[in-house]
Design an enzyme around this catalytic site. Structure first.
Site, PDB file in Angstrom:
ATOM      1  N   LYS A   1     -90.515 102.934  65.493  1.00 29.00           N
ATOM      2  CA  LYS A   1     -89.768 102.669  66.570  1.00 29.00           C
ATOM      3  C   LYS A   1     -89.193 101.645  66.371  1.00 29.00           C
ATOM      4  O   LYS A   1     -89.373 100.523  66.409  1.00 29.00           O
ATOM      5  CB  LYS A   1     -91.010 102.771  67.871  1.00 29.00           C
TER       6      LYS A   1
ATOM      7  N   GLU B   1     -93.709  99.489  66.210  1.00 30.72           N
ATOM      8  CA  GLU B   1     -92.497  99.104  66.694  1.00 30.72           C
ATOM      9  C   GLU B   1     -92.132  97.741  66.638  1.00 30.72           C
ATOM     10  O   GLU B   1     -92.607  96.883  67.365  1.00 30.72           O
ATOM     11  CB  GLU B   1     -92.610  99.585  68.227  1.00 30.72           C
TER      12      GLU B   1
HETATM   13  P1  13P Z   1     -87.453 101.134  76.373  1.00 31.45           P
HETATM   14  O1  13P Z   1     -86.837 102.512  76.090  1.00 31.45           O
HETATM   15  O2  13P Z   1     -87.475 101.084  78.170  1.00 31.45           O
HETATM   16  O3  13P Z   1     -86.860 100.067  75.848  1.00 31.45           O
HETATM   17  O4  13P Z   1     -88.907 101.082  76.386  1.00 31.45           O
HETATM   18  C1  13P Z   1     -89.461 101.753  75.080  1.00 31.45           C
HETATM   19  C2  13P Z   1     -90.836 101.020  74.874  1.00 31.45           C
HETATM   20  O5  13P Z   1     -91.756 101.730  74.895  1.00 31.45           O
HETATM   21  C3  13P Z   1     -91.049  99.678  74.387  1.00 31.45           C
HETATM   22  O6  13P Z   1     -92.285  99.611  73.901  1.00 31.45           O
END
Ligand code: 13P
Length: 339
Positions: free
Chosen positions: A216, A174
């Site tokens: 992500k 991510e």
């Molecule tokens: P949000 O969808 O609230 O941005 O969070 C996603 C997430 O897991 C961030 O690491």
């Protein structure tokens, strides 16, 4: 299941991931900031409300948990993670020990928790965990993100990915380019392109199997404080364009974070991409706030509101499941459950 099969199950048609991995101290801070009364069972009760919402598996393939949540028992004393597996969803883990300041940088960060991670991941795999998620956060500003921060975070994400795969766990990598700031959508595009390119070069170096990896990602958006806000079509076009440049077709799926967008925007953007573009990867969601904001407001730590909060969660999950197929419309929002 092998890594590729787990990854494909997580991004199967009409489903996405629920990110529920807010650690308990941050959860209690959020409740207090929202003016919701807290008690010692609130974290357990909230996790139970989310994980055991009846019918959740129709729209949710996997749930990202904290270490604490993997060990929680529900109000009847039964293991939450085991019930998630029984309901056909894949438990995921956020094994980070939190963001720390990147030494020598100008306020930039890197995730901590690599020490002992091999052993922790082996334990999670024994508990039934099928995937991990590790976040890097890049703030756009004057001189940031720096090359240093992008390289340091790419290295750590790649190590976590390699260790996850060694344990039979699918890594979700991510690299989040944050929404906050007055930057233009063009700047967001350029930073996202740079971050993706360095991240994938480093995954290659660390011998990460791309067919067994999910990304992500953040969308390409105008900064939250930018005077000129790009419309839905432009966000969809620019996001798909940067992914085509930076994300190999071998990756089975890309799941979005919501990043501070409204519930409705997060769904509309995802839908516009899937409705209008042919892509080599599945494009789905891994939202936290955009799934849980409304349920949290309805629940507000009142046991009598659990069912209404779960209905709101199911509604948002279903809307996003439809958006992952490009089948969402505004009119469908009319089914929303009133608080
Ligand atoms: P949000 O969808 O609230 O941005 O969070 C996603 C997430 O897991 C961030 O690491």
């Amino acid at each position: 299941m092998n890594l590729n099969e787990i990854a494909n199950q997580l991004v199967a048609p009409r489903v996405g991931i629920m990110a529920a991995d807010r650690p308990s101290p941050a959860f209690y801070d959020l409740m207090r900031s929202e003016g919701i009364p807290t008690d010692e069972h609130a974290y357990r009760n909230w996790s139970e409300l989310l994980f055991l919402a009846p019918g959740l598996s129709e729209s949710i393939s996997g749930i990202i948990m904290t270490d604490e949540q993997t060990r929680l028992r529900d109000s009847r004393g039964e293991s939450l993670i085991e019930q998630v597996v029984e309901r056909g969803m894949i438990p995921g883990i956020s094994p980070s020990k939190g963001m720390v300041a990147l030494a020598g940088s100008d306020g930039e960060t890197v995730g901590s928790g690599l020490d002992g991670l091999r052993e922790r991941l082996a334990e999670y795999a024994d508990m039934g965990v099928g995937f991990s998620k590790w976040r890097a956060a890049f703030q756009i500003g004057p001189g940031t993100p720096s090359y240093y921060a992008i390289e340091a975070n790419a290295y750590v994400m790649a190590q976590v990915a390699a260790l996850s795969q060694e344990a039979g766990i699918v890594p979700i990598v991510e690299p989040e380019v944050m929404l906050w700031g007055d930057h233009t959508i063009e700047r967001c595009f350029a930073v996202t392109e740079w971050v993706l390119s360095r991240t994938f070069e480093t995954l290659y170096l660390h011998r990460v199997n791309l067919e067994g990896t999910l990304v992500k990602a953040s969308m390409v958006l105008s900064g939250y404080q930018c005077a000129e806000q790009a419309d839905v079509e432009t966000v969809a076009e620019q996001t798909v364009k940067v992914f085509r440049r930076g994300i190999p077709a071998a990756i089975p799926g890309i799941v979005f974070l919501s990043g501070g967008q409204s519930d409705y925007q997060a769904t509309a953007h995802l839908n516009a991409m899937n409705a209008n573009y042919e892509m080599p990867w599945k494009l789905s969601f891994s939202y936290a706030r955009a799934l849980q904001r409304e349920p949290m407001a309805i629940w507000a730590n009142r046991p009598e509101k659990v069912s209404a909060a779960q209905a709101a969660l199911l509604h948002r999950a279903k809307m996003n499941g439809l958006a992952s197929l490009g089948l969402w419309t505004k009119e469908l929002e009319g089914e929303a459950v009133a608080p």
